[in-house]
Scaffold this active site. Sequence first.
Site, mmCIF file in Angstrom:
data_model
loop_
_atom_site.group_PDB
_atom_site.id
_atom_site.type_symbol
_atom_site.label_atom_id
_atom_site.label_comp_id
_atom_site.label_asym_id
_atom_site.label_seq_id
_atom_site.Cartn_x
_atom_site.Cartn_y
_atom_site.Cartn_z
ATOM 1 N N TRP A 41 -3.972 -6.656 8.396
ATOM 2 C CA TRP A 41 -4.667 -5.287 9.376
ATOM 3 C C TRP A 41 -5.826 -5.954 9.858
ATOM 4 O O TRP A 41 -5.955 -5.746 10.933
ATOM 5 C CB TRP A 41 -4.768 -4.082 8.497
ATOM 6 C CG TRP A 41 -3.413 -3.749 8.003
ATOM 7 C CD1 TRP A 41 -3.329 -3.440 6.835
ATOM 8 C CD2 TRP A 41 -2.072 -3.400 8.706
ATOM 9 N NE1 TRP A 41 -1.925 -2.962 6.683
ATOM 10 C CE2 TRP A 41 -1.205 -2.849 7.981
ATOM 11 C CE3 TRP A 41 -1.928 -3.493 10.251
ATOM 12 C CZ2 TRP A 41 0.047 -2.619 8.109
ATOM 13 C CZ3 TRP A 41 -0.742 -3.035 10.523
ATOM 14 C CH2 TRP A 41 0.491 -2.718 9.562
ATOM 15 N N LYS A 86 -1.348 7.147 4.669
ATOM 16 C CA LYS A 86 -1.610 6.588 3.301
ATOM 17 C C LYS A 86 -2.170 7.483 2.390
ATOM 18 O O LYS A 86 -1.419 7.703 1.492
ATOM 19 C CB LYS A 86 -2.688 5.318 3.439
ATOM 20 C CG LYS A 86 -2.263 4.202 4.481
ATOM 21 C CD LYS A 86 -1.011 3.534 4.412
ATOM 22 C CE LYS A 86 -0.224 2.801 5.905
ATOM 23 N NZ LYS A 86 -1.103 1.958 6.416
ATOM 24 N N ASP A 127 -11.840 0.414 9.198
ATOM 25 C CA ASP A 127 -10.545 0.740 8.974
ATOM 26 C C ASP A 127 -10.597 1.185 7.545
ATOM 27 O O ASP A 127 -10.338 0.269 6.587
ATOM 28 C CB ASP A 127 -9.555 -0.270 9.169
ATOM 29 C CG ASP A 127 -7.906 0.051 9.107
ATOM 30 O OD1 ASP A 127 -7.792 1.252 8.621
ATOM 31 O OD2 ASP A 127 -7.313 -0.834 9.717
HETATM 32 C C1 LIG Z 1 -1.097 0.963 7.546
HETATM 33 C C2 LIG Z 1 -2.337 0.244 8.033
HETATM 34 C C3 LIG Z 1 -2.526 0.018 9.595
HETATM 35 C C4 LIG Z 1 -1.392 0.555 10.299
HETATM 36 O O1 LIG Z 1 -1.372 1.665 10.558
HETATM 37 P P1 LIG Z 1 -0.256 2.241 11.659
HETATM 38 O O2 LIG Z 1 -0.481 3.721 11.727
HETATM 39 O O3 LIG Z 1 1.082 1.926 11.419
HETATM 40 O O4 LIG Z 1 -0.624 1.638 13.010
HETATM 41 C C5 LIG Z 1 -3.674 -0.295 9.735
HETATM 42 N N1 LIG Z 1 -4.304 -0.611 8.585
HETATM 43 C C6 LIG Z 1 -4.531 -0.531 7.545
HETATM 44 C C7 LIG Z 1 -5.380 -0.702 6.566
HETATM 45 C C8 LIG Z 1 -3.168 0.158 7.149
HETATM 46 O O5 LIG Z 1 -3.077 0.335 5.629
#
Ligand SMILES: *Cc1c(COP(=O)(O)O)cnc(C)c1O
Length: 360
Positions: free
Chosen positions: A101, A195, A171
Site C-alpha cells: 500500500w 478494515k 495511512d
Molecule cells: C486495504 C488498504 C488500502 C486500500 O483500500 P481501498 O479502500 O481498497 O482503496 C490502503 N491502505 C491500507 C493500509 C489498506 O489496508
Amino acid sequence: MARVYNFSAGPAVLPEEVLKEAADEMLDYKGTGMSVMEMSHRSKAYQAIIDEAEADLRELMNIPDNYKVLFLQGGASQQFAMIPMNLMKNKVADYIVTGQWAKKAYQEAQIYGKANKIASSEDKTFSYIPDCSDLPISEDADYVYICENNTIYGTKFKTLPNTKGKTLVADVSSCFLSEPVDVTKYGVIYGGVQKNIGPAGVVIVIIREDLITEDTLPGTPTMLKYKIHADNGSMYNTPPAYGIYICGKVFKWIKKMGGLQAMKERNEAKAKVLYDFLDESKLFKGTVRKEDRSLMNVPFVTGNEELDAKFVKEATAAGFVNLKGHRTVGGMRASIYNAMPIEGVQKLVEFMKKFEEENA
Ligand SMILES: *Cc1c(COP(=O)(O)O)cnc(C)c1O
C-alpha cells in the site's frame, strides 16, 4: 443462523451488536418511517447522524479543534492521489515504503511531483519496519508519508518516524481506532473504514486545518479538493450516507467498550494468544520481526505450501474463514480487528494445535 469466525483482512468482521441494531432500524429509523438508506442526506435526521458520528470520533481520538474530520469516498487508494494533489506545494514528498500500500501511494505520487523513497523494507519482503530515527528527509519535502500498519505483511510502526519537522501523513486503514493516538503528531491521518470501522465505501480523513488550502495542483478535480469537502461538512455532494451511519454505531460501540485504551488492551491480549502460540509451535511460524508485529494482521506459514493449503481448507470447514494469506505472500494471515472476540483467537489456536498434532 451460524456466524463464523471471520479473519478477513477487509471488508472484515464488525461488532455483532452493531449489525443487530442496524437490522432493528432497517425499516424504520427512529420513527422516521424509512431506512437510513432511503433518507435525504439534507434531512434533519441524517444531519444528526453525521454530526454525532463526527463528535464521537473526535471524543474517541481526542481530535483537536484545529483538525477537520472528513467523510469521503474513493477508498484509501484515492487518497494516494488526493494527498499529493492537495499537499505538494513544492512538488516534493518523502515516502517510507513498508509494503504494497505504501508502494502504491509512492508510485501514485510520482505522477504529481518528485516522490523520494527515503526508506524501504522490500529487501526482506516487507517483514520489518526500517529504522526511521535519522532518515535523509528532503529539505523541501511537503510531507513524509507512511503506511502505519501494513495489512498484507503484518508490520506496524511502534514509533513514528523522525520527520525532522516535516508534516507526517499516515495511512491507518488497518489500525484505525485499535489504540490511542496522538493526533497532533500528524498532519493527515486517513483510512478506509472497511478494515476496522465499518462497511466499504467510506474513507475518513483527519487533517490539520492549515493544510487545507485553495492552492492545489493545477487540474485537481473539484471532488478531490479537501477544501471543498471541509467547507461543506463532507456534504458537497451525497456522502456515503449509510456507511457513515454504521461507522457512527461502531464509534458508540467502542465508547461503550471503554474507548481506545480499552481497545488497545483487548487487542494486545488477543494478539498475545496467537503470537505466543506461533513462538512455541514446531509447525507454524510468524513471518514478521518480533518488535514490528502488528496487533491487527498476523501472517504465518508452515513452510510447506501444500500443508498451508490443507490448513486453510480444514480451518474453513471448522468455521475459521478467510485465513488464506495475501496472494502476493502466500501462507496464512489472521486479521484480528477490534470486533474479533478473544474467543475467536483462542479457538483458532486450539484448532492450530490440533492440526499440528495431526500433521507432525
Ligand atoms: C486495504 C488498504 C488500502 C486500500 O483500500 P481501498 O479502500 O481498497 O482503496 C490502503 N491502505 C491500507 C493500509 C489498506 O489496508
